[in-house]
Write a protein that holds these residues in place. Structure first.
Motif, mmCIF file in Angstrom:
data_model
loop_
_atom_site.group_PDB
_atom_site.id
_atom_site.type_symbol
_atom_site.label_atom_id
_atom_site.label_comp_id
_atom_site.label_asym_id
_atom_site.label_seq_id
_atom_site.Cartn_x
_atom_site.Cartn_y
_atom_site.Cartn_z
ATOM 1 N N LEU A 14 0.551 -1.266 0.138
ATOM 2 C CA LEU A 14 -0.126 0.087 -0.067
ATOM 3 C C LEU A 14 0.763 1.238 -0.101
ATOM 4 C CD1 LEU A 14 -2.600 -0.913 2.517
ATOM 5 C CD2 LEU A 14 -2.830 -1.069 0.461
ATOM 6 N N ASN A 15 0.504 2.335 -0.830
ATOM 7 C CA ASN A 15 1.216 3.357 -0.908
ATOM 8 C C ASN A 15 0.803 4.210 0.335
ATOM 9 O OD1 ASN A 15 2.982 3.176 -3.178
ATOM 10 N ND2 ASN A 15 1.184 3.659 -4.547
ATOM 11 N N TYR A 49 2.846 6.033 6.545
ATOM 12 C CA TYR A 49 4.108 5.504 6.827
ATOM 13 C C TYR A 49 4.399 6.434 7.944
ATOM 14 C CZ TYR A 49 4.577 3.259 2.212
ATOM 15 O OH TYR A 49 4.251 2.646 1.025
ATOM 16 N N PHE A 50 4.332 7.688 7.889
ATOM 17 C CA PHE A 50 4.758 8.513 8.973
ATOM 18 C C PHE A 50 3.826 9.829 8.894
ATOM 19 C CE2 PHE A 50 7.294 12.268 10.311
ATOM 20 C CZ PHE A 50 7.399 12.046 11.594
ATOM 21 N N ARG A 61 7.130 15.833 7.727
ATOM 22 C CA ARG A 61 6.539 14.741 7.024
ATOM 23 C C ARG A 61 7.529 14.476 5.773
ATOM 24 N NH1 ARG A 61 1.493 17.320 7.123
ATOM 25 N NH2 ARG A 61 1.369 17.094 4.864
ATOM 26 N N GLN A 62 7.814 15.477 5.096
ATOM 27 C CA GLN A 62 8.495 15.391 3.791
ATOM 28 C C GLN A 62 9.819 14.993 4.002
ATOM 29 O OE1 GLN A 62 7.606 15.997 0.528
ATOM 30 N NE2 GLN A 62 5.322 16.261 0.847
ATOM 31 N N GLU A 63 10.635 15.540 4.939
ATOM 32 C CA GLU A 63 11.914 15.211 5.135
ATOM 33 C C GLU A 63 11.966 13.767 5.784
ATOM 34 O OE1 GLU A 63 14.939 16.296 9.031
ATOM 35 O OE2 GLU A 63 13.633 18.029 7.935
ATOM 36 N N ASN A 68 13.747 8.251 5.184
ATOM 37 C CA ASN A 68 13.571 7.062 5.364
ATOM 38 C C ASN A 68 12.878 6.082 4.408
ATOM 39 O OD1 ASN A 68 14.311 6.814 8.551
ATOM 40 N ND2 ASN A 68 13.332 8.697 8.463
ATOM 41 N N TYR A 69 12.358 6.725 3.661
ATOM 42 C CA TYR A 69 11.383 5.854 2.674
ATOM 43 C C TYR A 69 12.060 6.133 1.105
ATOM 44 C CZ TYR A 69 8.535 4.100 6.421
ATOM 45 O OH TYR A 69 8.249 3.602 7.501
#
Length: 184
Positions: A14-15, A49-50, A61-63, A68-69
């Protein structure tokens, strides 16, 4: 309709979205993906995811997602600069009647909006009564009906979506979470 689906080999595919339409709970070693709101035909099923847009700044969130992803998030919440906190969502509306016309999925008369508020209030009372009697499954069902009502009439971002998501996650964890390995 808010519902539960169990797809053991799919969850990892899942995205991400900062405004996801699902959440997960665990039963033992099994991850269960639960719809947190209506998912429209053709809409991508996604989870987080976060960092939800309601509690984490877009920059953070973007950072984190990039570090990490290894991707830049282009979800609706990021692309449309959804409010960075729930207080900003509250400004959009607390009721159907107070919702700006541009935040309605389709035009509604004042009477229709008042009826939606009355239905939402009835469901809220069912939830509060059920929780007062420790009848969490009944509160969950009424909350699912509230989310259905919200999903059919209001656009994101909206505090009613955020509150509905929080409620359904809490009820599901209460009902199912104690079946996870860490609680045995």
């Amino acid at each position: 309709m808010v519902a539960i689906g169990l797809y053991p080999n799919i969850a990892s595919h899942l995205n991400h979205s900062c405004d996801p339409n699902t959440f997960v709970i665990y039963q033992g070693r099994v991850q269960i993906t639960v719809a947190a709101r209506n998912i429209l035909p053709g809409e991508e099923i996604c989870h987080i995811y976060f960092g939800h847009f309601g509690d984490t700044k877009k920059e953070k969130r973007q950072e984190y997602l990039l570090e990490n992803y290894h991707f830049n998030c282009n979800c609706d919440a990021c692309e449309n600069n959804y409010p960075k906190n729930s207080e900003k969502c509250v400004e959009n509306t607390k009721t159907f009647v107070a919702t700006p016309k541009q935040n309605l999925i389709k035009p509604q008369s004042l009477e229709e909006l008042e009826n939606l508020d009355m239905e939402n209030e009835k469901l809220k009372q069912i939830v509060e009564t059920a929780l007062g009697k420790n009848m969490v499954p009944l509160a969950l069902e009424a909350t699912k009906r509230r989310i259905q009502l919200i999903s059919e009439h209001l656009k994101q971002p909206n505090i009613l979506y955020v509150l509905g998501r929080c409620s359904i996650i809490n009820y599901m964890w209460y009902i199912q979470g104690n079946k996870a390995n860490q609680f045995k």
